[in-house]
Design an enzyme around this catalytic site. Structure first.
Site, PDB file in Angstrom:
ATOM      1  N   ILE A 172     -12.329  -1.190   1.816  1.00 60.66           N
ATOM      2  CA  ILE A 172     -13.525  -2.010   2.042  1.00 60.66           C
ATOM      3  C   ILE A 172     -13.187  -3.158   2.991  1.00 60.66           C
ATOM      4  O   ILE A 172     -13.919  -3.434   3.951  1.00 60.66           O
ATOM      5  CB  ILE A 172     -14.072  -2.549   0.694  1.00 60.66           C
ATOM      6  CG1 ILE A 172     -14.446  -1.402  -0.237  1.00 60.66           C
ATOM      7  CG2 ILE A 172     -15.249  -3.478   0.934  1.00 60.66           C
ATOM      8  CD1 ILE A 172     -14.745  -1.821  -1.681  1.00 60.66           C
ATOM      9  N   GLU A 195       1.123   0.572   2.157  1.00 56.61           N
ATOM     10  CA  GLU A 195       2.035   0.514   1.010  1.00 56.61           C
ATOM     11  C   GLU A 195       3.154   1.544   1.141  1.00 56.61           C
ATOM     12  O   GLU A 195       4.282   1.301   0.727  1.00 56.61           O
ATOM     13  CB  GLU A 195       1.241   0.759  -0.283  1.00 56.61           C
ATOM     14  CG  GLU A 195       0.342  -0.417  -0.632  1.00 56.61           C
ATOM     15  CD  GLU A 195      -0.930  -0.009  -1.341  1.00 56.61           C
ATOM     16  OE1 GLU A 195      -1.728   0.767  -0.757  1.00 56.61           O
ATOM     17  OE2 GLU A 195      -1.149  -0.458  -2.477  1.00 56.61           O
ATOM     18  N   ASN A 216       3.589   8.922  -4.281  1.00 53.64           N
ATOM     19  CA  ASN A 216       2.665   8.111  -5.074  1.00 53.64           C
ATOM     20  C   ASN A 216       1.950   9.074  -6.022  1.00 53.64           C
ATOM     21  O   ASN A 216       1.025   9.779  -5.623  1.00 53.64           O
ATOM     22  CB  ASN A 216       1.678   7.425  -4.128  1.00 53.64           C
ATOM     23  CG  ASN A 216       0.705   6.516  -4.858  1.00 53.64           C
ATOM     24  OD1 ASN A 216       0.727   6.432  -6.089  1.00 53.64           O
ATOM     25  ND2 ASN A 216      -0.151   5.844  -4.109  1.00 53.64           N
ATOM     26  N   HIS A 225      -7.304  -7.561  -1.178  1.00 58.35           N
ATOM     27  CA  HIS A 225      -7.096  -6.101  -1.124  1.00 58.35           C
ATOM     28  C   HIS A 225      -8.322  -5.472  -1.773  1.00 58.35           C
ATOM     29  O   HIS A 225      -8.434  -5.410  -2.995  1.00 58.35           O
ATOM     30  CB  HIS A 225      -5.811  -5.735  -1.881  1.00 58.35           C
ATOM     31  CG  HIS A 225      -5.544  -4.267  -1.937  1.00 58.35           C
ATOM     32  ND1 HIS A 225      -4.525  -3.643  -1.250  1.00 58.35           N
ATOM     33  CD2 HIS A 225      -6.179  -3.275  -2.609  1.00 58.35           C
ATOM     34  CE1 HIS A 225      -4.542  -2.358  -1.482  1.00 58.35           C
ATOM     35  NE2 HIS A 225      -5.542  -2.099  -2.318  1.00 58.35           N
ATOM     36  N   MET A 283     -18.158   2.094  -2.059  1.00 57.26           N
ATOM     37  CA  MET A 283     -18.872   1.025  -1.352  1.00 57.26           C
ATOM     38  C   MET A 283     -19.699   1.552  -0.181  1.00 57.26           C
ATOM     39  O   MET A 283     -20.837   1.117   0.042  1.00 57.26           O
ATOM     40  CB  MET A 283     -17.857  -0.019  -0.862  1.00 57.26           C
ATOM     41  CG  MET A 283     -18.468  -1.175  -0.134  1.00 57.26           C
ATOM     42  SD  MET A 283     -19.687  -2.113  -1.116  1.00 57.26           S
ATOM     43  CE  MET A 283     -18.617  -3.196  -2.056  1.00 57.26           C
TER      44      MET A 283
END
Ligand code: ADP
Length: 405
Positions: free
Chosen positions: A328, A378, A8, A207, A283
């Site tokens: 989150i 993923e 990735n 998501h 967050m």
């Protein structure tokens, strides 16, 4: 041991994972690593399946000048020190454009085709493609598979795929693609095991990570997404605006005199939770802050998430389940509780005890809509796609059947 390398690649880091493929086609995660600080302070870090550190080392800046060099360094570490030579590489590629609705085995023709979509994702696509190109040149016999964030959404109804702009622009590629497709595809499959009672029904998957979006699933297929042409639309994110009136952008350019590059930077890097709070894009940091602007940014995030959930419920014409995932969604008891509270009118009743202990099912038994927390993966999705695509081409000798760990 047959292994699959999952890559990735971003602008300043390359994340990678190694999965082994055992005799009956089961994938097992062996290594999780990343090379970050590319072009500034390159550093390779990797952990094994139990979390133990396998590598943590810095490199001189000139030895890792760009993303392909970072992947070459990581591959050299795998090859020279661990004697691991992957049988195949699966890549996360953000944009498959209008054409790819599934992963594809890469050759020079595919690369040329994917380069055409760089204009659709200028901040991501070039970084995804550069290491693929470099592996293709240096290891031409190594099978590489591109797995797209857009592919899972490619079968949306036309009304969900269009903007209200002249059709010739749609033909040119200006469409509501949707992103985070690998995450949603993984969750759709996972629901068959963890929540079979909703897996074939009408489900919203939220998501909620640094990037955030929601997807409406019907029978395990994506029918609507909060993201569109780019990964800017929909929910407010760590640093991205989410949905915004295009008139604001016209104003910024005409009245504030911002250039195209400034506006792009602003929308991707300075807005969202960071812009609203002035405290952080993170967050967890906002939740730990006493700053009223941090509290407001969380209020806004919750409000917009519930608002967009209403939109997706309308797209589905009803709702059976709601799933929280990503950083989150998987970890914030408070955000989950507050979004669920705003969805009570739809039939959501959260069980605060199950929510606090991060149970898989966090709704009350009498909740009409079942609510779940399902960790996403993923990378495993990419490894599965890579294995199944190559296995169908007999590139893997042993596996009889694709199965996830
Ligand atoms: P990405 O993969 O897109 O970088 P993640 O899925 O890792 O993002 O999500 C990152 C977000 O998750 C950050 O905003 C972080 O603060 C948040 N997060 C992680 N753990 C917690 C937690 N315990 N409570 C609240 N937020 C959390």
């Amino acid at each position: 041991m047959d292994t699959i390398l999952v890559v990735n690649a971003g602008s300043s880091s390359v994340k990678f994972q190694v999965f082994s493929v055992n005799g009956d086609g089961k994938l097992l995660r062996q290594i999780k690593g990343q090379m970050d600080g590319i072009g500034s302070r390159p550093r390779l870090r990797a952990n094994d399946a139990t979390g133990d550190v396998m590598a943590d080392r810095a490199y001189p800046i000139e030895s890792v000048p760009d993303v392909p060099a970072a992947l070459m360094r990581a591959s050299a570490w795998l090859r020279d020190e661990l004697q691991l030579s992957p049988r195949a590489v699966g890549h996360r590629v953000v944009h498959g454009g209008p054409d790819y609705d599934r992963p594809v085995l890469i050759d020079h023709g595919v690369i040329a085709h994917l380069e055409r979509f760089t204009a659709l994702a200028p901040l991501h696509q070039p970084h995804n493609l550069a290491p693929i190109r470099s592996l293709l040149v240096n290891f031409p016999a190594l099978p590489q598979v591109a797995c797209f964030d857009t592919a899972f959404h490619r079968n949306h109804d036309e009304v969900a795929d269009y903007y209200a702009i002249p059709r010739r622009l749609y033909d040119e590629g200006i469409r509501r693609y949707g992103f985070h497709g690998l995450s949603y595809e993984y969750i759709a499959r996972r629901l068959q095991d963890v929540a079979p009672e909703i897996a074939n029904g009408r489900v919203i998957v939220a998501h909620l990570g640094s990037g955030a979006s929601m997807c409406a699933l019907h029978g395990g297929n994506s029918v609507e997404s909060t993201m569109g042409f780019t990964a800017l639309d929909g929910l407010p994110m760590g640093t991205r605006t989410g949905q915004i009136d295009p008139g604001v952008i016209l104003y910024l350019m005409s009245v504030r005199g911002m250039s195209l590059a400034e506006v792009q930077d602003f929308l991707y890097r300075d807005c969202g939770l960071k812009g609203l709070s002035g405290v952080s894009n993170d967050m967890q940091e906002l939740q730990n802050s006493n700053d009223p602007n941090a509290a407001f940014a969380i209020d806004y995030f919750v409000y917009r998430a519930a608002l967009q959930a209403g939109m997706l419920a309308a797209a589905l014409q009803g709702l059976d389940g709601f799933v929280f995932t990503a950083g989150i969604g998987e970890n914030s008891v408070g955000v989950r509780a507050r979004i669920a509270e705003r969805l009570e009118w739809l039939g959501v009743l959260l069980d605060p005890i199950e929510n606090a202990r991060h149970a898989t099912r966090i709704s009350r038994p009498d909740s009409r809509i079942r609510v779940y927390v399902v960790p996403t993966d993923e990378e495993l999705m990419i490894a599965q796609h890579t294995l199944s695509l190559l296995w169908n081409r007999h590139s893997f000798s042993s596996p009889k059947r694709e199965r996830a760990s």
